[in-house]
Design a protein around this motif. Sequence first.
Motif, PDB file in Angstrom:
ATOM      1  N   GLY A  60       0.786  -1.231   0.000  1.00 24.91           N
ATOM      2  CA  GLY A  60       0.000   0.000   0.000  1.00 24.91           C
ATOM      3  C   GLY A  60       0.815   1.275   0.000  1.00 24.91           C
ATOM      4  N   ARG A  96      -4.020  -2.252  -4.587  1.00 22.93           N
ATOM      5  CA  ARG A  96      -4.662  -1.341  -3.628  1.00 22.93           C
ATOM      6  C   ARG A  96      -6.145  -1.183  -3.933  1.00 22.93           C
ATOM      7  NH1 ARG A  96      -4.389  -0.526   1.436  1.00 22.93           N
ATOM      8  NH2 ARG A  96      -4.585   1.631   2.161  1.00 22.93           N
ATOM      9  N   GLN A  99      -7.952  -4.367  -2.913  1.00 18.58           N
ATOM     10  CA  GLN A  99      -8.070  -4.506  -1.463  1.00 18.58           C
ATOM     11  C   GLN A  99      -9.176  -3.607  -0.896  1.00 18.58           C
ATOM     12  OE1 GLN A  99      -4.008  -3.705  -0.301  1.00 18.58           O
ATOM     13  NE2 GLN A  99      -3.544  -5.882  -0.067  1.00 18.58           N
TER      14      GLN A  99
END
Length: 384
Positions: A60, A96, A99
């Motif tokens: 991230g 990212r 997620q």
Amino acid sequence: MTQITDYELFEVPPRWLFLRVETSDGTVGWGEPVVEGRAKTVRTAVEELFETYLLGEDPGRIEDHWQRMYRGGFYRGGPVLMSAIAGVDQALWDIRGKQLGVPVYDLLGGPVRDRVRVYQWVGGDRPADVAEQAAEKVDAGFTALKMNATSELRRVDTPAAVDAAADRLGAVREAVGDEVDVGVDFHGRVAKSMAKRLAAALEPHDPFFVEEPVLPEHNDALPRIAEHTTTPIATGERMYSRWDFKEVFEQGTVDVVQPDLSHAGGITECKKIADMAEAYDVALAPHCPLGPIALASCIQVDASAPNALIQEQSLDIHYNETSDVLEYLADPSVFEYDDGYVPLPDGPGLGVEIDEAYVREQAGGDVDWHSPVWRHDDGGVAEW
């Protein structure tokens, strides 16, 4: 903390390199780190980035990873490193978004448009049959086209060479009318002495833009070329960072910048280039004669950039003789063109699902594409 646990690279036809990145929570992200014709070189650079900086790290921290990859090696810039960083960056943004369950453009400030206009290539490397191909693409629904201006061109060439280029564009304009945009790519094949003449000769046929009228190492000549035409000037596919673009912004000559999301540092860097361009009243038209991951990355930036003008894409381009963009997607409808536009993908991450089994199957073959070497009639090497 989620960690980057594994990566794989796949060289696939026609000339692409795909990157698969996996994290400890099972999320998989995809990137496209490649220099056309230098896939093996970039592959090694990507491997070095993972082994040096990325394995075991939090995926991230995208900006921090970008800075480490760029600044950490001391020597920086150039097509190989920046393309390696670009593919890694694309994959990290894909992870990212997946997620968090949102498209990447939502993480870049949200969409500023509902769809992105695209253009279609006609004519091939040595442009021919352009009028017929242009009419076919317009009948298929495209409202913008691009063609090469010339094949090989001497530093000072004949009036016939200039007339031939103008006649080709004139034939396209006659075939498609004045409501279709036609970009003309000089492809860096034209020395500054001829660029002035060629730009002036094409202007009566109203090109959408003239692209890369000179090589980027001769960008200092752009103001003088611009004096010979009112046609918008585009460049940038062989410029690799915001620092490379700074000069042309400060010149005030270029109207459209064309960073490549697989060459110019990925989504992170190209969004910054787009923002810089907006400050200078310059449009964005990302370069992308590549595969579906590169195109998906471009669409994410286009969606969030107010100054995005149009998007290149490689469907049916003359390089894609053995494989094409949609073949690597589990759901090709994500790039379903309608009236010359592609809708914004609403899936998480880059918004495309790669057909991993097909990628693995294609990567098992022999892929060895290299740029052609052209020669002038005296035997000297010509710009391709």
